[in-house]
Design a protein around this motif. Structure first.
Motif, short mmCIF file in Angstrom:
data_model
loop_
_atom_site.label_atom_id
_atom_site.label_comp_id
_atom_site.label_asym_id
_atom_site.label_seq_id
_atom_site.Cartn_x
_atom_site.Cartn_y
_atom_site.Cartn_z
N VAL A 34 0.82 -1.07 0.03
CA VAL A 34 0.00 -0.21 0.05
C VAL A 34 0.98 1.11 -0.01
CG1 VAL A 34 -1.78 1.31 1.35
CG2 VAL A 34 -1.96 -1.18 1.10
N ALA A 35 0.57 2.19 -0.99
CA ALA A 35 1.43 3.54 -0.88
C ALA A 35 0.50 4.45 -0.38
CB ALA A 35 1.51 4.02 -2.39
N ALA A 36 -1.03 4.21 -0.20
CA ALA A 36 -1.81 5.28 0.23
C ALA A 36 -3.17 4.67 0.48
CB ALA A 36 -2.00 6.66 -0.54
N ALA A 37 -3.83 5.15 1.28
CA ALA A 37 -5.08 4.53 1.60
C ALA A 37 -6.22 5.84 1.74
CB ALA A 37 -5.25 3.50 2.79
N GLY A 38 -7.43 5.67 1.18
CA GLY A 38 -8.34 6.51 1.17
C GLY A 38 -9.05 6.39 2.82
N VAL A 39 -9.46 7.62 3.40
CA VAL A 39 -10.43 7.70 4.56
C VAL A 39 -11.90 7.84 4.06
CG1 VAL A 39 -10.70 8.75 6.67
CG2 VAL A 39 -8.41 8.40 6.08
N ASN A 40 -12.82 7.31 4.77
CA ASN A 40 -14.24 7.24 4.33
C ASN A 40 -15.06 7.49 5.59
OD1 ASN A 40 -14.43 7.20 1.01
ND2 ASN A 40 -13.02 5.28 1.85
N ARG A 41 -15.89 8.22 5.58
CA ARG A 41 -17.07 8.22 6.44
C ARG A 41 -17.39 7.01 7.32
NH1 ARG A 41 -19.28 12.79 9.48
NH2 ARG A 41 -17.94 13.84 8.46
N PRO A 42 -17.68 6.09 6.35
CA PRO A 42 -18.06 4.63 7.22
C PRO A 42 -16.84 4.37 7.88
CG PRO A 42 -18.52 4.90 4.74
CD PRO A 42 -17.95 5.87 4.84
N ASP A 43 -15.60 4.51 7.58
CA ASP A 43 -14.61 4.22 8.84
C ASP A 43 -14.77 4.72 9.97
OD1 ASP A 43 -13.51 3.43 6.23
OD2 ASP A 43 -11.96 4.89 6.03
N LEU A 44 -15.22 5.90 10.05
CA LEU A 44 -15.53 6.57 11.30
C LEU A 44 -16.68 5.65 11.96
CD1 LEU A 44 -14.09 8.63 9.67
CD2 LEU A 44 -15.59 10.39 10.82
N MET A 45 -17.57 5.52 11.31
CA MET A 45 -18.66 4.61 11.73
C MET A 45 -18.17 3.27 12.49
SD MET A 45 -21.43 5.54 9.00
CE MET A 45 -22.47 4.25 9.27
N ASP A 319 -5.37 11.45 13.61
CA ASP A 319 -5.79 12.80 13.09
C ASP A 319 -6.50 12.97 11.94
OD1 ASP A 319 -4.16 13.83 15.18
OD2 ASP A 319 -2.44 13.71 14.10
N ALA A 320 -6.39 11.99 11.15
CA ALA A 320 -7.16 11.95 9.62
C ALA A 320 -8.51 11.89 10.38
CB ALA A 320 -6.70 11.01 8.88
N HIS A 321 -8.96 11.06 11.05
CA HIS A 321 -10.32 10.88 11.50
C HIS A 321 -10.90 12.00 12.28
CE1 HIS A 321 -11.27 6.50 11.40
NE2 HIS A 321 -10.56 6.72 10.34
N ARG A 322 -9.91 12.68 13.10
CA ARG A 322 -10.46 14.07 13.67
C ARG A 322 -11.06 15.07 12.62
NH1 ARG A 322 -5.89 12.98 16.99
NH2 ARG A 322 -6.71 11.78 18.76
N LEU A 323 -9.98 15.10 11.55
CA LEU A 323 -10.15 16.25 10.39
C LEU A 323 -11.64 15.86 9.85
CD1 LEU A 323 -9.60 18.70 8.73
CD2 LEU A 323 -8.35 17.06 7.36
N MET A 324 -11.64 14.44 9.69
CA MET A 324 -13.27 14.36 8.91
C MET A 324 -14.22 14.59 9.86
SD MET A 324 -14.21 10.94 6.94
CE MET A 324 -13.74 11.29 5.37
N GLU A 325 -14.16 14.30 11.22
CA GLU A 325 -15.27 14.42 12.33
C GLU A 325 -15.37 16.22 12.20
OE1 GLU A 325 -15.14 10.70 14.97
OE2 GLU A 325 -14.10 12.41 15.60
N ALA A 326 -14.40 16.86 11.98
CA ALA A 326 -14.55 18.35 12.13
C ALA A 326 -15.41 18.87 11.16
CB ALA A 326 -13.08 18.96 12.15
N GLY A 327 -15.37 18.10 10.02
CA GLY A 327 -16.22 18.54 8.86
C GLY A 327 -15.96 19.75 7.94
N THR A 328 -14.59 20.12 7.94
CA THR A 328 -14.19 21.22 7.46
C THR A 328 -13.60 21.02 5.93
OG1 THR A 328 -12.21 21.00 8.56
CG2 THR A 328 -13.88 22.56 9.23
N HIS A 329 -13.53 19.62 5.74
CA HIS A 329 -12.58 19.41 4.50
C HIS A 329 -13.55 19.29 3.22
CE1 HIS A 329 -14.95 15.70 5.69
NE2 HIS A 329 -14.73 15.42 4.63
N ILE A 330 -12.92 19.48 2.25
CA ILE A 330 -13.65 19.42 0.83
C ILE A 330 -12.89 18.29 0.13
CG2 ILE A 330 -14.05 20.47 -1.25
CD1 ILE A 330 -14.09 23.09 0.55
N GLY A 331 -13.77 17.25 -0.37
CA GLY A 331 -13.26 16.07 -1.07
C GLY A 331 -12.81 15.01 0.10
N LYS A 332 -11.24 14.41 -0.37
CA LYS A 332 -11.11 13.34 0.31
C LYS A 332 -9.81 13.63 1.10
CE LYS A 332 -11.72 9.64 -0.78
NZ LYS A 332 -12.80 8.49 -0.39
N ILE A 333 -9.67 12.61 2.10
CA ILE A 333 -8.72 12.78 3.01
C ILE A 333 -7.88 11.34 2.97
CG2 ILE A 333 -7.89 12.62 5.51
CD1 ILE A 333 -10.45 14.31 6.11
N VAL A 334 -6.52 11.38 2.67
CA VAL A 334 -5.89 10.29 2.51
C VAL A 334 -4.70 9.93 3.50
CG1 VAL A 334 -4.47 9.23 0.47
CG2 VAL A 334 -6.44 10.49 0.01
#
Ligand SMILES: NC(=O)c1ccc[n+]([C@@H]2O[C@H](COP(=O)([O-])OP(=O)(O)OC[C@H]3O[C@@H](n4cnc5c(N)ncnc54)[C@H](OP(=O)(O)O)[C@@H]3O)[C@@H](O)[C@H]2O)c1
Length: 346
Positions: A34-45, A319-334
């Motif tokens: 794996v070089a990189a993995a996407g973060v998705n909202r279902p991961d938070l759930m 930290d990636a999950h914290r950013l997604m939970e903050a909801g300020t992102h536009i698009g993807k977190i990787v």
């Protein structure tokens, strides 16, 4: 290998980097470095204990990866019959792919079903490629297969600035639809319009039913892609044109709603939806083939692109999950498992 474990259900701190044995590919599977993995909202759930992996899937979070194939499992007759007939050419060690997986993406190595891999689109690096599979598979199967959106129709995308939303806006436009979106705040709305939404509606300041009804001369839209549910459900029906389709892919406001059924008859509306993760390898393979034929040329020409908002080293998944939970992102977190993945285009 290093993998991110959910040590117990809870807040982002429960994500901990641990040493794990490297997985081995089974029949019709490949092992990806794996070089990189996407973060998705279902991961938070999943992290919160609300979305367990389907039977047989890794309990390590992560639904999409990009990287290099380092081992290929055996090819069985069953796979030839069920799904490999139209699978991509046999993958070989060294091939660079992005893959949809049912779990296990937050790791240095990940096993993926061979038919759920696609070549990294030319011109994209592995970080951008890691942000493709989950949203592009989801949008394709929901908006174009279930929703049957065609050229000349109108599409309303809720959560337009989300990973899903940024993909749906671009694909809707690329396939000739008129696209409207909703998002929270002027920055997110501006981003939706840059991606191709004719008009983005700041739901904090405007009523999407009123705006869309006015913009369509009272007709309404052909397809609504919704992740909000609950109080949005009756309003989504209000905004649909005759023969319109409401596609439900999540319910951030809750799964229950009270709706008036009359418009279903009067305007012949359809309510449907789907969830990607538990679907069979054969079904996901069919979506992969459609994407390869119809969407990969758009990714390679630059007509559509994954929107990467931020990257974090794999070990900083919390930290990636914290950013997604903050909801300020536009698009993807990787998440980046190998720093060399940043910027080296295929
Ligand atoms: N059915 C499927 O197969 C499938 C597959 C993948 C994802 N999904 C679902 O699709 C949705 C988007 O996923 P994603 O990974 O793209 O997530 P994401 O990037 O985190 O986007 C979620 C969006 O929802 C909005 N939002 C966040 N919390 C909210 C709340 N409490 N109420 C209303 N809106 C809220 C935010 O937009 P604003 O700031 O504009 O409100 C945000 O842009 C998620 O609900 C996810 O579970 C479904």
């Amino acid at each position: 290998m290093i993998a991110i474990e959910i040590t117990r259900p809870g807040d982002p701190d429960v994500l901990v980097a641990k040493d794990r044995p490297r997985p081995a590919p089974g029949p019709n599977e490949v092992l990806i470095e794996v070089a990189a993995a996407g973060v998705n909202r279902p991961d938070l759930m999943q992290r919160q204990g609300k979305y367990p992996p389907p039977p047989g899937a890794s309990e390590i979070p992560g639904l999409e990866v990009a990287g290099t194939i380092v081992a290929v499992g055996s090819r069985t007759k069953a796979s030839t019959d069920a799904n490999a007939a139209a699978a991509p050419p046999r993958w070989r060690a060294g091939d660079q792919v992005c893959a949809l997986v049912a779990g296990g993406g937050y790791a240095e190595y990940c096993v993926a079903p061979a038919p759920q891999c696609l070549s990294v689109p030319r011109g994209l690096d592995l970080v951008a490629a890691a942000g493709i599979p989950e949203t592009f598979f989801t949008v394709w199967t929901n908006v174009f297969e279930r929703g049957r959106l065609v050229r000349g129709e109108t599409l309303l995308v809720h959560g337009g600035a989300s990973g899903i939303g940024t993909t749906a806006i671009q694909l809707g436009r690329a396939f000739g639809a008129r696209v409207f979106a909703t998002a929270g705040g002027p920055d997110k709305c501006a981003a939706c319009e840059r991606l191709g939404a004719e008009r983005a509606i700041d739901y904090r300041a405007e009523d999407f039913v009123e705006v869309v009804t006015a913009l369509t001369g009272g007709r309404g839209v052909d397809v609504v892609l919704d992740m909000v549910g609950a109080d949005y459900a009756p309003r989504n029906l209000d905004v649909l044109a005759t023969d319109g389709r409401l596609i439900q892919i999540a319910f951030l406001h809750g799964p229950t709603a009270t709706i008036n059924l009359t418009p279903l008859l009067r305007r012949r509306l359809t309510i449907t939806g789907s969830t990607l993760r538990p679907r069979s390898v054969a079904e996901k393979a069919a979506i992969a083939r459609a994407l390869g034929a119809q969407v990969w040329p758009l990714l390679e020409s630059g007509a559509v692109r994954p929107i990467v908002h931020a990257t974090f080293p794999l070990a900083r998944a919390a930290d990636a999950h914290r950013l997604m939970e903050a909801g300020t992102h536009i698009g993807k977190i990787v998440l980046v498992a190998r720093p060399s993945a940043l910027g080296s285009k295929v």
